[in-house]
Motif scaffolding. Structure first.
Motif, short mmCIF file in Angstrom:
data_model
loop_
_atom_site.label_atom_id
_atom_site.label_comp_id
_atom_site.label_asym_id
_atom_site.label_seq_id
_atom_site.Cartn_x
_atom_site.Cartn_y
_atom_site.Cartn_z
N ALA A 12 0.77 -1.12 0.02
CA ALA A 12 -0.02 0.02 0.08
C ALA A 12 0.79 1.38 0.05
N LEU A 13 1.87 1.12 0.95
CA LEU A 13 2.79 2.42 0.66
C LEU A 13 3.50 2.64 -0.35
N ILE A 14 3.93 1.47 -1.11
CA ILE A 14 4.55 1.83 -2.10
C ILE A 14 3.66 2.08 -3.38
N ALA A 15 2.44 1.55 -3.30
CA ALA A 15 1.57 1.97 -4.34
C ALA A 15 1.05 3.28 -4.50
N ALA A 16 1.05 3.79 -2.99
CA ALA A 16 0.49 5.16 -2.99
C ALA A 16 1.73 6.15 -3.19
N LEU A 17 2.87 5.83 -3.09
CA LEU A 17 4.06 6.59 -3.32
C LEU A 17 3.92 6.86 -4.99
N PHE A 18 3.62 5.54 -5.88
CA PHE A 18 3.75 5.75 -7.24
C PHE A 18 2.24 6.60 -7.69
N GLY A 19 1.42 6.62 -6.77
CA GLY A 19 0.20 7.40 -7.42
C GLY A 19 -0.76 6.40 -7.55
N GLY A 21 -3.66 5.19 -6.36
CA GLY A 21 -4.69 5.28 -5.32
C GLY A 21 -5.62 4.12 -4.95
N GLY A 22 -6.08 3.15 -6.09
CA GLY A 22 -6.96 2.21 -5.68
C GLY A 22 -6.36 1.08 -5.44
N ILE A 23 -5.00 0.60 -5.80
CA ILE A 23 -4.32 -0.31 -5.25
C ILE A 23 -3.77 -0.31 -3.87
N ALA A 24 -3.48 1.07 -3.60
CA ALA A 24 -2.80 1.50 -2.07
C ALA A 24 -4.13 1.49 -1.16
N SER A 27 -4.89 -2.39 -0.67
CA SER A 27 -3.88 -2.95 0.17
C SER A 27 -3.92 -2.45 1.37
N ALA A 28 -4.25 -1.45 1.73
CA ALA A 28 -4.27 -0.79 3.02
C ALA A 28 -5.45 -1.34 3.85
N GLY A 29 -6.67 -1.37 3.18
CA GLY A 29 -7.90 -2.28 3.82
C GLY A 29 -7.59 -3.50 4.11
N ILE A 30 -7.00 -4.40 3.24
CA ILE A 30 -6.72 -5.74 3.55
C ILE A 30 -5.67 -5.88 4.60
#
Length: 57
Positions: A12-19, A21-24, A27-30
């Protein structure tokens, strides 16, 4: 279980870093759900161990 929660948190943190948002968000919810399940199982395990009278060492 805790390892999986940490893995999804890192994803989630890596996905958020790269923008991504949906994946982040997913992943954060899971990660959050897995962490809550881990805590519940941990507390149940500690209570069961205390009831049986074994020491926690």
């Amino acid at each position: 279980m805790l390892g999986w929660a940490l893995t999804f948190l890192v994803i989630a943190l890596i996905a958020a870093l790269f923008g991504f948002g949906g994946i982040a968000g997913a992943s954060a919810g899971i990660a959050q759900i897995l962490f809550v399940v881990f805590l519940v199982l941990f507390v149940v395990s500690m209570i069961a161990r205390a009831v049986r009278g074994k020491s926690v060492s």
